[in-house]
Design a protein around this motif. Sequence first.
Motif, short mmCIF file in Angstrom:
data_model
loop_
_atom_site.label_atom_id
_atom_site.label_comp_id
_atom_site.label_asym_id
_atom_site.label_seq_id
_atom_site.Cartn_x
_atom_site.Cartn_y
_atom_site.Cartn_z
N UNK A 308 0.82 -1.22 0.00
CA UNK A 308 0.00 0.00 0.00
C UNK A 308 0.85 1.27 0.00
N UNK A 309 2.08 1.16 0.46
CA UNK A 309 2.93 2.35 0.44
C UNK A 309 4.22 2.08 -0.34
N UNK A 310 4.13 1.15 -1.30
CA UNK A 310 5.32 0.67 -1.97
C UNK A 310 6.10 1.77 -2.67
N UNK A 311 5.40 2.67 -3.35
CA UNK A 311 6.10 3.70 -4.11
C UNK A 311 5.85 5.10 -3.54
N UNK A 312 5.42 5.15 -2.27
CA UNK A 312 5.10 6.42 -1.66
C UNK A 312 6.39 7.23 -1.45
N UNK A 313 6.36 8.46 -1.89
CA UNK A 313 7.55 9.30 -1.70
C UNK A 313 7.68 9.65 -0.23
N UNK A 314 8.86 9.52 0.29
CA UNK A 314 9.13 9.85 1.68
C UNK A 314 9.54 11.32 1.74
N UNK A 315 8.63 12.15 2.21
CA UNK A 315 8.89 13.59 2.16
C UNK A 315 9.85 14.05 3.24
N UNK A 316 10.06 13.25 4.25
CA UNK A 316 10.93 13.69 5.34
C UNK A 316 12.31 13.08 5.24
N UNK A 317 12.47 12.03 4.45
CA UNK A 317 13.73 11.30 4.40
C UNK A 317 14.10 10.71 5.75
N UNK A 318 13.12 10.60 6.64
CA UNK A 318 13.42 10.00 7.94
C UNK A 318 13.84 8.55 7.71
N UNK A 319 14.89 8.11 8.38
CA UNK A 319 15.29 6.72 8.20
C UNK A 319 14.19 5.79 8.67
N UNK A 320 14.00 4.71 7.95
CA UNK A 320 13.00 3.74 8.35
C UNK A 320 13.69 2.65 9.16
N UNK A 321 13.04 2.20 10.22
CA UNK A 321 13.68 1.18 11.04
C UNK A 321 13.82 -0.14 10.30
N UNK A 322 14.92 -0.82 10.52
CA UNK A 322 15.08 -2.15 9.95
C UNK A 322 14.09 -3.08 10.63
N UNK A 323 13.71 -4.10 9.89
CA UNK A 323 12.70 -5.03 10.37
C UNK A 323 13.40 -6.28 10.90
N UNK A 324 13.30 -6.55 12.18
CA UNK A 324 14.06 -7.67 12.76
C UNK A 324 13.40 -9.02 12.52
N UNK A 325 13.21 -9.40 11.28
CA UNK A 325 12.60 -10.69 11.00
C UNK A 325 13.68 -11.76 10.94
N UNK A 326 13.27 -12.99 10.84
CA UNK A 326 14.24 -14.07 10.76
C UNK A 326 14.75 -14.32 9.35
#
Length: 454
Positions: A308-326
């Motif tokens: 749903x947000x695959x191509x959404x432009x990130x207007x803040x450039x805030x870093x996105x947290x890494x996802x701690x999956x296995x």
Amino acid sequence: MPRPNPPQTPPLPAFPALAASCALALSLLAPPPAHAEEPRQTLRRVTDGLVSPLLLLPLDRHQLLVGDQIGVVHVLDAQGNRRPQPFLDLRPKLAKLNQGFDERGLLGLAFHPRFPEVRRAFIYYSAPRRPSCPANWDHTSHLSEFTVTPDLDRIDPASEKILLQIDQPYFNHNGGRIAFGPDNLLHIGVGDGGNANDQGFDRGPAGNAQDLTSLLGKFLRIDVDRTSDNHPYAIPADNPFTGRPPARPEIFALGLRNPWGFSFDRSGNRDLFAADVGQGRYEEVNVIRRGGNYGWSQREGRHAFDPKRANQVNLTDAPEPADPSGLDGPILEYPNFNTFPKHPDAFGISVTGGYVYRGSTLPHLAGQYVFGDWSRQFGVADGHLLVASRTGDQPNAPWKPRRLPVASHPDHRLGMYVLAFGEDAAGEIHVLTSQRGGLVDRTGAVWKLVPATP
Ligand SMILES: [Ca+2]
């Protein structure tokens, strides 16, 4: 040319001219990167006049082969002169290619590990739909074996023996690079079948890349020196899903979107380095291990993937947290320039896999991963060269990418699409480029990465 995200078959993520020009303006105003290094290397033109060169490999110690996506393999002598007669003309066997953007064509070429004693060549290309392929699907990928003539002069197209066919629902995300590993087994990088979000046309809810009954979105590994009851090849006994139906036993690793350029390190641990083109947010490079799951389409890079947000432009450039999956994370990632236009490490929109440098003329690059990004915008020839080094001694330490400066092209702007990389017999790296985003004109060129002369 092959790879990017933009042409997803549902509506092309409109690239409004306004957004494009804003992005361009930003890029022109941006200060030079703080970590800029003096170029110690440059690009020397080897040959040009190609359409879309995707493959370069040695024929012997002095001659190179260059494979053009449109279906022709050329021989270059030590001076870069192209022999008039091609090594292979596969054009009659290819699916009809789009003159504009296309990801199909001649995509992979590898010689048997004992070549030239064993004159077997393996080729991966996009063929028309086979009879059993659903009529609304796009084409069928062929992995075929051919015989090289005794004088090593050419491949006889009539010698084709089809080893494996993979039906493709869409024209894009084909991967298609093939290479023998240090285990003498043939490795095949296959994209997720195309479209966006790994969805569409008969896919289960988890998509192809996570579906063990599909060869799409996988690395495959087969033994071409033996046959089995069902196939003209054998399944290596230690493939991770051998004897675990309904999983396809050819699968070596899963969770790939579009492995665009992979190579085995010719030294060190002989690791398999594979670029995986992201959709809209993160480009990544993986070290592929047996049985690994590299996340797509649950993750893109180190981040949870949300269609749903695959191509959404990130207007803040805030870093996105890494996802701690296995799942198995990439060794490096960088943000997509379309989505994070202000991010200093948003090198482009489509990663192009390269090689760990093991040549001798650029010793300062020894052990570093030289690769690139196709372009910063769809429709604009603005590719970049990149290099990455490991940030620590631990085996799983992440790698840090940065721009690779070249004296021939100040400010890192090549003005070309970075289509692919190749390595010669001495381990020197070549860059394959074009100035057109499609299969038109003859702007394709081959460049060798050589020391810059002060
Ligand atoms: Ca991944």
